[in-house]
Design an enzyme around this catalytic site. Structure first.
Site, short mmCIF file in Angstrom:
data_model
loop_
_atom_site.label_atom_id
_atom_site.label_comp_id
_atom_site.label_asym_id
_atom_site.label_seq_id
_atom_site.Cartn_x
_atom_site.Cartn_y
_atom_site.Cartn_z
N TYR A 176 11.63 -4.50 -30.22
CA TYR A 176 10.43 -4.32 -29.20
C TYR A 176 9.34 -5.25 -29.50
O TYR A 176 8.47 -4.70 -29.98
CB TYR A 176 10.28 -2.70 -29.09
CG TYR A 176 9.30 -2.64 -27.96
CD1 TYR A 176 9.70 -2.73 -26.29
CD2 TYR A 176 7.90 -2.16 -27.93
CE1 TYR A 176 8.94 -2.49 -25.51
CE2 TYR A 176 7.11 -1.81 -27.19
CZ TYR A 176 7.45 -2.06 -25.76
OH TYR A 176 6.74 -1.71 -24.74
N LYS A 182 1.33 -5.51 -27.15
CA LYS A 182 0.42 -4.44 -26.45
C LYS A 182 -0.73 -4.18 -27.34
O LYS A 182 -1.90 -3.89 -26.74
CB LYS A 182 1.40 -3.41 -26.15
CG LYS A 182 2.23 -3.47 -25.08
CD LYS A 182 1.85 -3.52 -23.88
CE LYS A 182 3.07 -3.42 -22.79
NZ LYS A 182 2.35 -3.44 -21.34
#
Ligand code: NAP
Length: 274
Positions: A176, A182
């Site tokens: 991920y 993020k």
């Protein structure tokens, strides 16, 4: 009225809306990636609260366009205005054209919801150059392009920016690579909050837990252990949308540069044995 509170009356204000009035009446919102999933739920929440909507997806045709048009019809049925724009946020020229269409179609912009995301699912050390470019160009530069191009509209009247983050920003998940990006974006939100406050614009983020959308289907293949999670561990798109709308509202006027975690407490109990 929705807008920034004056410091002199921060402690005594109670926000009241006349019964016929919605809290976002007269406001205009652009939700990036609102053809489906969380973005769709956010667009509907803001429209139900009175905002006019710019709906957006990457592709100008195909299912993406059809979904955006169907959502636009639903929003118009609520008595709100809606326009559909297509733009790959990784492309500055397409973002600029989208902002022009939003201004032409709706006349301005008050809320920019940075929700769109598209990323490879691989360990970071296995990412090819094209994977890396997709990852960074979409999920970092893409949001910056949206903010830069939308800024002249947002600064007209106390705009709000809300970035949609994920738990990958703070917990490592195999395959991920979007997680570290993020995290960078949550830092960017803190930066924007300070940088843009003089222009009357505030920025915050919502960090969502697990949400059963199209992208969740990929996560489930990569992380089979998700099958053991009880249903109450999942957040609904509507729950993410409610908090996003809160951050756009006058009630959130004292919150700046923050990331609110919306995960039904999943991260809080992550180390507890099942
Ligand atoms: N699902 C979860 O469990 C979860 C958890 C935490 C956070 N989040 C975050 O929440 C946000 C939405 O997630 P989701 O699961 O609802 O996503 P999704 O169902 O995969 O939908 C993604 C949306 O983004 C658009 N998009 C993708 N790449 C784009 C690009 N380059 N330019 C413009 N639009 C683009 C897509 O448009 P098209 O229809 O044209 O492809 C679509 O509307 C993401 O930021 C995601 O990281 C999701």
């Amino acid at each position: 009225m929705v807008g920034r509170g004056r410091t002199s009356d921060l402690h005594i204000r109670t926000v009241r809306y006349p019964s016929a009035m919605q809290r976002f009446d007269g406001k205009i919102a652009w939700v990036t990636g609102s053809t489906r999933g969380i973005g769709r739920a956010i667009a509907l929440r803001l429209a139900r609260d009175g905002a006019d909507l710019a709906l957006h997806g990457r592709s100008a045709d195909g299912p993406s366009r059809r979904l955006a048009e169907e959502l636009a019809d639903e929003i118009r049925g609520l008595g709100r205005r809606a326009v559909c724009v297509a733009a790959d946020i990784a492309r500055k020229d397409e973002v600029a054209a989208a902002v022009e269409q939003i201004e032409a179609g709706l006349g301005g912009l008050d809320f920019l919801i940075l929700n769109a995301a598209r990323a490879p699912f691989k360990d970071t050390t296995r990412l090819l150059e094209r994977d890396l470019r997709l990852l960074v160009d979409t999920n970092l530069l893409g949001h910056l392009f949206c903010v830069q191009k939308a800024l002249p509209l947002l600064e007209r009247g106390g705009g709000r920016i809300v970035f949609i983050s994920s738990l990958g920003s703070r917990y490592m998940n195999a395959q991920y690579p979007l997680g570290p990006i993020k995290a960078a974006m949550e830092a960017m939100v803190r930066q924007w909050s300070e940088e843009l406050r003089p222009q009357g614009i505030e920025a915050n983020a919502v960090c969502a837990g697990l949400v059963k959308t199209d992208s969740y289907k990929t996560l489930r293949r990569l992380w089979p252990e998700l099958a053991a999670l009880p249903e109450e561990a999942y957040v609904t798109p509507e729950e993410v949308a409610d908090v996003t709308a809160f951050l756009c509202s006058d009630e959130a006027r004292a919150i700046g540069g923050q990331t609110l975690i919306v995960d039904r407490g999943l991260s809080n109990r992550i180390l507890r044995s099942p």
